[in-house]
Design a protein around this motif. Structure first.
Motif, PDB file in Angstrom:
ATOM      1  N   CYS A 306       0.842  -1.212   0.000  1.00 13.71           N
ATOM      2  CA  CYS A 306       0.000   0.000   0.000  1.00 13.71           C
ATOM      3  C   CYS A 306       0.873   1.256   0.000  1.00 13.71           C
ATOM      4  O   CYS A 306       1.695   1.443   0.896  1.00 13.71           O
ATOM      5  CB  CYS A 306      -0.912  -0.024   1.224  1.00 13.71           C
ATOM      6  SG  CYS A 306      -1.881   1.487   1.411  1.00 13.71           S
ATOM      7  N   PRO A 307       0.699   2.133  -0.988  1.00 11.66           N
ATOM      8  CA  PRO A 307       1.530   3.338  -1.028  1.00 11.66           C
ATOM      9  C   PRO A 307       1.255   4.282   0.137  1.00 11.66           C
ATOM     10  O   PRO A 307       2.144   5.007   0.575  1.00 11.66           O
ATOM     11  CB  PRO A 307       1.150   3.990  -2.365  1.00 11.66           C
ATOM     12  CG  PRO A 307      -0.191   3.438  -2.702  1.00 11.66           C
ATOM     13  CD  PRO A 307      -0.235   2.064  -2.125  1.00 11.66           C
ATOM     14  N   ALA A 308       0.015   4.268   0.621  1.00  8.77           N
ATOM     15  CA  ALA A 308      -0.304   5.136   1.761  1.00  8.77           C
ATOM     16  C   ALA A 308       0.459   4.649   2.998  1.00  8.77           C
ATOM     17  O   ALA A 308       1.088   5.433   3.717  1.00  8.77           O
ATOM     18  CB  ALA A 308      -1.815   5.127   2.015  1.00  8.77           C
ATOM     19  N   LEU A 315      -3.348   4.690   6.938  1.00  6.02           N
ATOM     20  CA  LEU A 315      -4.116   3.662   6.229  1.00  6.02           C
ATOM     21  C   LEU A 315      -3.315   2.385   6.028  1.00  6.02           C
ATOM     22  O   LEU A 315      -2.237   2.404   5.427  1.00  6.02           O
ATOM     23  CB  LEU A 315      -4.551   4.199   4.857  1.00  6.02           C
ATOM     24  CG  LEU A 315      -5.064   3.157   3.853  1.00  6.02           C
ATOM     25  CD1 LEU A 315      -6.334   2.466   4.362  1.00  6.02           C
ATOM     26  CD2 LEU A 315      -5.330   3.802   2.497  1.00  6.02           C
ATOM     27  N   PRO A 317      -4.620  -1.304   4.483  1.00  2.65           N
ATOM     28  CA  PRO A 317      -5.820  -2.026   4.031  1.00  2.65           C
ATOM     29  C   PRO A 317      -6.130  -3.224   4.917  1.00  2.65           C
ATOM     30  O   PRO A 317      -7.295  -3.559   5.133  1.00  2.65           O
ATOM     31  CB  PRO A 317      -5.476  -2.440   2.603  1.00  2.65           C
ATOM     32  CG  PRO A 317      -4.009  -2.217   2.439  1.00  2.65           C
ATOM     33  CD  PRO A 317      -3.588  -1.207   3.447  1.00  2.65           C
ATOM     34  N   CYS A 376      -6.683   6.733   0.886  1.00  3.75           N
ATOM     35  CA  CYS A 376      -6.605   5.707  -0.159  1.00  3.75           C
ATOM     36  C   CYS A 376      -6.557   6.326  -1.554  1.00  3.75           C
ATOM     37  O   CYS A 376      -7.363   7.194  -1.877  1.00  3.75           O
ATOM     38  CB  CYS A 376      -7.807   4.769  -0.046  1.00  3.75           C
ATOM     39  SG  CYS A 376      -7.826   3.507  -1.328  1.00  3.75           S
ATOM     40  N   THR A 377      -5.626   5.853  -2.380  1.00  7.94           N
ATOM     41  CA  THR A 377      -5.509   6.341  -3.759  1.00  7.94           C
ATOM     42  C   THR A 377      -6.221   5.420  -4.752  1.00  7.94           C
ATOM     43  O   THR A 377      -6.098   5.623  -5.963  1.00  7.94           O
ATOM     44  CB  THR A 377      -4.026   6.438  -4.176  1.00  7.94           C
ATOM     45  OG1 THR A 377      -3.495   5.114  -4.222  1.00  7.94           O
ATOM     46  CG2 THR A 377      -3.208   7.278  -3.217  1.00  7.94           C
ATOM     47  N   ASN A 378      -6.903   4.408  -4.227  1.00  9.09           N
ATOM     48  CA  ASN A 378      -7.586   3.433  -5.109  1.00  9.09           C
ATOM     49  C   ASN A 378      -6.610   2.766  -6.075  1.00  9.09           C
ATOM     50  O   ASN A 378      -6.982   2.370  -7.179  1.00  9.09           O
ATOM     51  CB  ASN A 378      -8.693   4.115  -5.921  1.00  9.09           C
ATOM     52  CG  ASN A 378      -9.991   4.302  -5.146  1.00  9.09           C
ATOM     53  OD1 ASN A 378     -11.069   4.376  -5.723  1.00  9.09           O
ATOM     54  ND2 ASN A 378      -9.919   4.401  -3.832  1.00  9.09           N
ATOM     55  N   CYS A 379      -5.356   2.657  -5.661  1.00  9.93           N
ATOM     56  CA  CYS A 379      -4.336   2.153  -6.596  1.00  9.93           C
ATOM     57  C   CYS A 379      -4.532   0.675  -6.931  1.00  9.93           C
ATOM     58  O   CYS A 379      -4.030   0.192  -7.948  1.00  9.93           O
ATOM     59  CB  CYS A 379      -2.943   2.365  -6.026  1.00  9.93           C
ATOM     60  SG  CYS A 379      -2.550   1.254  -4.654  1.00  9.93           S
ATOM     61  N   GLY A 380      -5.207  -0.049  -6.049  1.00 10.77           N
ATOM     62  CA  GLY A 380      -5.514  -1.454  -6.332  1.00 10.77           C
ATOM     63  C   GLY A 380      -4.435  -2.438  -5.905  1.00 10.77           C
ATOM     64  O   GLY A 380      -4.580  -3.647  -6.114  1.00 10.77           O
ATOM     65  N   ALA A 381      -3.354  -1.954  -5.300  1.00  8.72           N
ATOM     66  CA  ALA A 381      -2.277  -2.880  -4.911  1.00  8.72           C
ATOM     67  C   ALA A 381      -2.777  -3.899  -3.890  1.00  8.72           C
ATOM     68  O   ALA A 381      -2.386  -5.068  -3.925  1.00  8.72           O
ATOM     69  CB  ALA A 381      -1.094  -2.099  -4.348  1.00  8.72           C
ATOM     70  N   CYS A 382      -3.651  -3.469  -2.995  1.00 10.78           N
ATOM     71  CA  CYS A 382      -4.160  -4.380  -1.956  1.00 10.78           C
ATOM     72  C   CYS A 382      -5.006  -5.483  -2.588  1.00 10.78           C
ATOM     73  O   CYS A 382      -4.840  -6.666  -2.282  1.00 10.78           O
ATOM     74  CB  CYS A 382      -4.969  -3.601  -0.918  1.00 10.78           C
ATOM     75  SG  CYS A 382      -6.183  -2.477  -1.622  1.00 10.78           S
ATOM     76  N   ILE A 393     -11.104  -1.898  -1.993  1.00  5.15           N
ATOM     77  CA  ILE A 393     -11.491  -0.602  -2.581  1.00  5.15           C
ATOM     78  C   ILE A 393     -13.002  -0.435  -2.513  1.00  5.15           C
ATOM     79  O   ILE A 393     -13.506   0.649  -2.216  1.00  5.15           O
ATOM     80  CB  ILE A 393     -10.995  -0.479  -4.042  1.00  5.15           C
ATOM     81  CG1 ILE A 393      -9.467  -0.520  -4.075  1.00  5.15           C
ATOM     82  CG2 ILE A 393     -11.492   0.807  -4.673  1.00  5.15           C
ATOM     83  CD1 ILE A 393      -8.883  -0.428  -5.471  1.00  5.15           C
ATOM     84  N   ILE A 396     -13.797   0.663   1.003  1.00  3.49           N
ATOM     85  CA  ILE A 396     -13.337   2.035   1.287  1.00  3.49           C
ATOM     86  C   ILE A 396     -14.217   3.038   0.545  1.00  3.49           C
ATOM     87  O   ILE A 396     -14.710   4.010   1.122  1.00  3.49           O
ATOM     88  CB  ILE A 396     -11.843   2.179   0.904  1.00  3.49           C
ATOM     89  CG1 ILE A 396     -10.993   1.407   1.924  1.00  3.49           C
ATOM     90  CG2 ILE A 396     -11.431   3.640   0.835  1.00  3.49           C
ATOM     91  CD1 ILE A 396      -9.527   1.298   1.569  1.00  3.49           C
TER      92      ILE A 396
END
Ligand code: SF4
Ligand code: SF4
Length: 718
Positions: A306-308, A315, A317, A376-382, A393, A396
């Motif tokens: 997670c980038p956050a 955050l 996830p 959350c950036t909704n990046c989808g990594a999780c 996502i 969230i």
């Protein structure tokens, strides 16, 4: 004989009763959530696909094996337990008859060998897990450990129980060999070794040990079964179900439409008294959402990507799922109570839990802190990493929807963006009239659609808000238009008739504004007779191709890197002049991870002569976000390190001349971080951030202008 039967069956009946009661409670809790008929319908419609999913994800351990060492250890343990079902059958058969052999298998030595092989495999698996857990000790490693925040004691307990399952198995089989009742004459190599150790104790002692370890084996398995349903190891039972009912192909790409009571919410007919608007309390989650919570293995793979989390934000996830689960379990007696009277008579702690706001600060005793929700950036990594297909996502953004639509509680700086979208059709409020300005900077005509799209036009070029209005992104737009023109592709734009796709509104949680903008665009498309769209922004690409169908808008959508790569491959664009630069490519999350477009941008770079491309450590599926998705582009980043700075720090380790990408958001975010690095003297002045289309256009441009020399940096319009 009678005693061992009684003890063995008693242990089994008690344990199964306790475990069964817990499973019944979990089932009732899950079904206290909202219905999700679409998940059941999807399984019914595609049974073959689900068999395949179970075969690859559950049996094949596909996602787990992406993490080679822990994946192999998990696979060895998982497959081991499947094979060891045979030994459990043998143990129960042995309760009744010491010479029991499984019907159909009998005394086939190969089975004895396989059972022992997998038993040893499980031991190797748990030894590996032990090393992994010791090396990732959260008490020592802090936030860097993926187990930070997990229930580590329960994990150690389960590792100990698995060891006991295998130890009692081998001891009882070893004793069986010495008493001459073991079903397999040879092949069970590990049991034979243990039998060899026990042999000096003699027949009498081995006869006793045989019974003791047989009952111990059954007892350990039964205690393990109870521990499983009361711990994170519940995933053993839940993961196949969760995978079965998860979104297909996965929970990346589009957000789901807002649903209430199992039906897509119609804003015109919705009643706030009756309908559910996003996730405002735990019972607003569907049963699938509650199943997600019960399934989390606490492995921390999501957290580690997670980038956050990586940049020091609150955050995680994993922690979101665990906090929701803890709250759901603590509130369960309240949710499952049959009447108001029953609820009133519940312990004060349960009633207090029921009163907690789902989203709220520490002072408000909220379950999820707003800083967590909005990081959350909704990046989808999780979602990408989760081995049991948990849909972070969706949860969230579901909570965001309730905060925005019902509570009007969201980062204040994003209010301007939403207002601009509603009033002007773009996040900056620059207005639709300026959307075609970039065309005047080109030396060829670009048709602007004002009614039906002409028959000879193949593509509608969807420019997007940034592409039309943001200075840096406009250079990409002009490069794409020039390349399409050079390749002879017939395209047109909507110009002032284009409005925001609605992606930032949807990702921040304002489904109402999203659906208004989306319907407006779909109407425009349909009136113009649009069939094929080329989009330069991955967010627009994702929204038009995968979210507009939810509203009846179905088009063939392609990202500009896909189209340009095709044109290069077809020889309609020939990059001939060398671009002698060291560069690295940054995967935009909504192009790469969300939509699996990894190759075309790289093919374009490979086609440009002179380019020396090097991958960053975090690339492709494991690419690292720029920090702009999930409408974060329009929110301040006040906590921790800036995500774009973290990404540029990674890029700078390669000392590139140019950083390339294929998304206007990434272009802006990475460009800002590079500018800051230049200002502090940490990056070379010549370092550029450009779209791959710009790079390609330069190569082709240079060949066309070779008579008069190459254009200087300042002379380039892209
Ligand atoms: S989508 Fe990205 S930022 Fe959001 S929780 Fe998942 S990994 Fe973290
Ligand atoms: S949500 Fe998925 S990836 Fe994250 S800890 Fe739970 S099981 Fe692991």
């Amino acid at each position: 004989m009678v005693l061992r039967i009684v003890v063995g069956l008693l242990l089994t009946v008690v344990a199964l009763a306790v475990a069964g009661r817990r499973m019944w409670w979990l089932k009732r809790l899950a079904f206290s959530g909202q219905p999700a008929p679409e998940r059941v319908a999807a399984v019914r419609e595609h049974p073959g696909r689900d068999v395949e999913t179970q075969a690859t994800e559950v049996i094949g351990q596909r996602k787990l094996l992406r993490w080679s060492v822990p994946g192999a250890a998990h696979a060895a343990t998982f497959w081991g337990f499947i094979v060891l079902v045979l030994t459990i059958i043998e143990a129960y058969g042995d309760l009744f008859s010491r010479t029991f052999a499984i019907p159909g298998i009998g005394h086939w030595a190969f089975i004895g060998f396989i059972e022992d092989l997998f038993a040893v495999g499980v031991l190797a698996g748990i030894a590996t897990f032990t090393v992994i857990r010791l090396r990732n000790n959260p008490h020592r490693e802090g936030r860097r450990s993926r187990f930070f925040g997990s229930h580590t004691r329960a994990a150690w307990l389960v590792l100990g129980m698995i060891f006991l399952v295998i130890a009692t198995l081998l001891l009882y089989r070893g004793a069986q060999i010495n008493t001459g009742v073991f079903p397999y004459a040879h092949g069970a190599f590990a049991s034979e070794i243990v039998g060899h150790w026990l042999a000096p104790l003699g027949y009498g002692v081995n006869s006793v040990l045989e019974v003791v370890f047989l009952l111990a084996q059954i007892g350990v398995i039964m205690v393990f079964a109870v521990i499983v349903v009361y711990s994170k190891h519940l995933h053993i039972a839940m993961a196949p179900l969760n995978v079965l009912f998860s979104r297909r192909p996965n929970a990346l790409g589009p957000l789901e439409p807002m649903r209430s009571n199992g039906k897509v919410l119609d804003f015109e007919e919705a009643d706030p008294e009756v309908d559910v608007f996003g996730l405002g309390k735990i019972e607003d989650f569907t049963w699938k959402g509650l199943l997600d919570m019960a399934t989390c293995t606490e492995c921390g793979r999501c957290q580690s990507q997670c980038p956050a989390w990586a940049t020091g934000k609150p955050l995680s996830p994993k922690q979101v799922i665990l906090d929701l689960r803890d709250h759901a379990f603590a509130k369960a007696p309240y949710l499952l109570a049959g009447s108001d009277e029953e609820r009133e008579s519940l312990p004060a702690a349960v009633r207090a839990e029921a009163e907690r706001p789902l989203v709220g600060s520490r002072e408000e005793n909220g379950v999820i802190d707003p800083d967590v929700l909005w990081s959350c950036t909704n990046c989808g990594a999780c979602v990408q990493e989760c081995p049991v297909d948990i849909e972070h996502i969706d949860h969230i953004d579901g909570m965001r929807r309730h905060q925005v639509l019902i509570e009007s509680a969201f980062p204040v700086e994003a209010a301007g963006m939403l207002r601009n979208l509603e009033n002007k059709g773009d996040p900056w409020g620059l207005g639709q009239a300026r959307r075609a300005d970039w065309i005047t900077e080109l030396d060829f005509e670009v048709p602007v659609v004002d009614a039906a799209i002409p028959a000879d036009i193949e593509y509608l070029f969807w420019v997007g808000c940034a592409g039309a209005l943001e200075d840096r992104a406009r250079k990409t737009t002009k490069a794409i238009a020039t390349l399409l023109h050079t390749a002879g592709v017939k395209f047109a734009v909507l110009g002032p008739a284009e409005t925001c796709t609605g992606d930032p509104a949807r990702r921040i949680g304002n489904e109402f504004v999203f659906s208004t903008l989306a319907q407006q665009n779909i109407e425009t498309f349909n009136e113009a007779g649009v069939r094929k769209v080329v989009a330069s922004c991955p967010h627009c690409f994702n929204t038009i191709s995968r979210e507009y169908p939810q509203l009846g808008g179905n088009y063939e959508v392609i990202h500009h890197t896909q189209l340009l790569a095709e044109l290069v491959a077809a020889g309609r664009l020939t990059p001939v002049n060398a671009v002698d630069e060291k560069l690295t490519y940054h995967d935009p999350c909504f192009l790469g991870r969300h939509n699996r477009v990894f190759t075309p941008p790289r093919q374009i770079l490979e086609a440009v002569p002179g380019v020396q491309a090097t991958e960053m450590h975090r690339c492709k599926e494991r690419g690292f976000c720029c920090g702009a998705g999930g409408a974060r582009m329009w929110m301040e980043e006040r906590i921790g390190k800036r995500i774009n700075t973290e990404r540029i720090d990674e890029a700078l380790t390669l000392d590139p001349d140019t950083i390339t990408t294929s998304c206007p958001y990434c272009l802006v975010m990475l460009g800002d971080a590079v500018a800051a690095k230049k200002a502090s003297g940490d990056a070379r002045d010549a370092l550029e951030v450009v779209d791959v289309a710009q790079l390609l256009a330069r190569s082709i441009d240079a060949s066309e202008t070779s008579q008069g020399g190459q254009l200087s940096q300042d002379e380039r319009s892209y």
